[in-house]
Design a protein around this motif. Sequence first.
Motif, PDB file in Angstrom:
ATOM      1  N   SER A 108     -41.171   4.709 -38.991  1.00  0.00           N
ATOM      2  CA  SER A 108     -42.322   4.891 -38.098  1.00  0.00           C
ATOM      3  C   SER A 108     -43.070   6.195 -38.325  1.00  0.00           C
ATOM      4  N   GLY A 109     -42.646   6.972 -39.334  1.00  0.00           N
ATOM      5  CA  GLY A 109     -43.410   8.166 -39.676  1.00  0.00           C
ATOM      6  C   GLY A 109     -42.719   9.493 -39.504  1.00  0.00           C
ATOM      7  N   ALA A 110     -41.478   9.496 -39.013  1.00  0.00           N
ATOM      8  CA  ALA A 110     -40.738  10.763 -38.931  1.00  0.00           C
ATOM      9  C   ALA A 110     -40.370  11.234 -40.334  1.00  0.00           C
ATOM     10  N   ASP A 111     -40.285  12.543 -40.509  1.00  0.00           N
ATOM     11  CA  ASP A 111     -39.883  13.110 -41.799  1.00  0.00           C
ATOM     12  C   ASP A 111     -38.373  13.150 -41.954  1.00  0.00           C
ATOM     13  N   GLY A 112     -37.665  13.061 -40.846  1.00  0.00           N
ATOM     14  CA  GLY A 112     -36.209  13.076 -40.835  1.00  0.00           C
ATOM     15  C   GLY A 112     -35.759  12.887 -39.405  1.00  0.00           C
ATOM     16  N   GLY A 149     -30.419   8.668 -45.892  1.00  0.00           N
ATOM     17  CA  GLY A 149     -30.429   9.713 -46.911  1.00  0.00           C
ATOM     18  C   GLY A 149     -30.035  11.047 -46.306  1.00  0.00           C
ATOM     19  N   ARG A 150     -29.036  11.674 -46.886  1.00  0.00           N
ATOM     20  CA  ARG A 150     -28.542  12.940 -46.327  1.00  0.00           C
ATOM     21  C   ARG A 150     -29.644  14.002 -46.279  1.00  0.00           C
ATOM     22  N   GLU A 151     -30.594  13.914 -47.229  1.00  0.00           N
ATOM     23  CA  GLU A 151     -31.653  14.916 -47.302  1.00  0.00           C
ATOM     24  C   GLU A 151     -32.629  14.808 -46.128  1.00  0.00           C
ATOM     25  N   ASN A 152     -32.515  13.745 -45.338  1.00  0.00           N
ATOM     26  CA  ASN A 152     -33.395  13.548 -44.183  1.00  0.00           C
ATOM     27  C   ASN A 152     -32.686  13.799 -42.856  1.00  0.00           C
ATOM     28  N   LEU A 153     -31.494  14.352 -42.911  1.00  0.00           N
ATOM     29  CA  LEU A 153     -30.652  14.495 -41.722  1.00  0.00           C
ATOM     30  C   LEU A 153     -30.472  15.958 -41.343  1.00  0.00           C
ATOM     31  N   MET A 154     -30.804  16.274 -40.081  1.00  0.00           N
ATOM     32  CA  MET A 154     -30.533  17.591 -39.503  1.00  0.00           C
ATOM     33  C   MET A 154     -29.478  17.412 -38.417  1.00  0.00           C
ATOM     34  N   ILE A 155     -28.420  18.222 -38.458  1.00  0.00           N
ATOM     35  CA  ILE A 155     -27.389  18.183 -37.425  1.00  0.00           C
ATOM     36  C   ILE A 155     -27.700  19.283 -36.412  1.00  0.00           C
ATOM     37  N   ALA A 156     -27.844  18.880 -35.149  1.00  0.00           N
ATOM     38  CA  ALA A 156     -28.279  19.806 -34.108  1.00  0.00           C
ATOM     39  C   ALA A 156     -27.092  20.313 -33.297  1.00  0.00           C
ATOM     40  N   GLY A 157     -26.719  21.557 -33.552  1.00  0.00           N
ATOM     41  CA  GLY A 157     -25.818  22.261 -32.666  1.00  0.00           C
ATOM     42  C   GLY A 157     -24.347  21.904 -32.745  1.00  0.00           C
ATOM     43  N   SER A 158     -23.572  22.717 -31.996  1.00  0.00           N
ATOM     44  CA  SER A 158     -22.125  22.549 -31.822  1.00  0.00           C
ATOM     45  C   SER A 158     -21.342  22.731 -33.118  1.00  0.00           C
ATOM     46  N   ILE A 159     -21.883  23.533 -34.038  1.00  0.00           N
ATOM     47  CA  ILE A 159     -21.118  23.938 -35.230  1.00  0.00           C
ATOM     48  C   ILE A 159     -20.617  25.350 -34.939  1.00  0.00           C
ATOM     49  N   GLY A 160     -19.429  25.417 -34.353  1.00  0.00           N
ATOM     50  CA  GLY A 160     -18.950  26.700 -33.849  1.00  0.00           C
ATOM     51  C   GLY A 160     -17.644  27.163 -34.440  1.00  0.00           C
ATOM     52  N   ASN A 161     -17.223  26.582 -35.569  1.00  0.00           N
ATOM     53  CA  ASN A 161     -16.003  27.038 -36.235  1.00  0.00           C
ATOM     54  C   ASN A 161     -16.092  26.689 -37.721  1.00  0.00           C
TER      55      ASN A 161
END
Length: 226
Positions: free
Chosen positions: A138-142, A167-179
């Motif tokens: 629908s037009g999102a870049d990722g 596609g992994r190149e289109n994926l952003m992981i948001a938050g909770s990376i704390g270790n």
Amino acid sequence: MKPSIVIMLTHNDKTVKNSMEIFESCKDLPVENWGFKDVGIPKEEMIRLNKAMKDAGKTTFLEVVTYTEEECLAGAQLALDCGFDYLTGTIFFPSIVEKLKGTGMKYYPFAGEVGGSPVMLQGTIEDVVEDSKRLMASGADGVDLTAYRFANGDGTELATAVGDAIGRENLMIAGSIGNTERMDLMKELAPYGYTMGSALFDAKFVPNGSFRENLEFVLDYMKRGE
């Protein structure tokens, strides 16, 4: 692909009051991507902070955690007024794609059924995968995936399934990376990037250390095994 890290000047889902001071104290570190949320400081300060980041040669990200079309469009306008490179978050609306058309700004909306603050992600892995595919078509870049706020399963399993689908190149992981364990998972998953903010303010890596000391630890850890 080695994932990029996006350093967010946010704590407990709000931009911190002394964001400019913290950025100025850390801008010499080898971090390309910086960002903050659309709440916590006045708009005029957001404009100045984004300009300082851009003047330092950084790529900038605004994360918007709102859920109505009116609020999400306001967040998109804020991103444009400030001059960000990426708009992340928001519920996806075609009107946002239309607003950003021709501006050069990248749009990574939340995938799946999200709500609340802090954000929680509902549904099944299959639901989120299908929604991620819909967003891309629908037009999102990722997509911006709150993998570790997934209420109904394993966050890493979810992120893997979404990354495989779009596609992994289109994926952003948001938050909770704390270790470091989750940092290792990000290296294996190899998304485009992941955000980190509260973990640095909470001194999750260097107990009692400053924001800069924790960020230096993270950067040194990311270099290991290269």
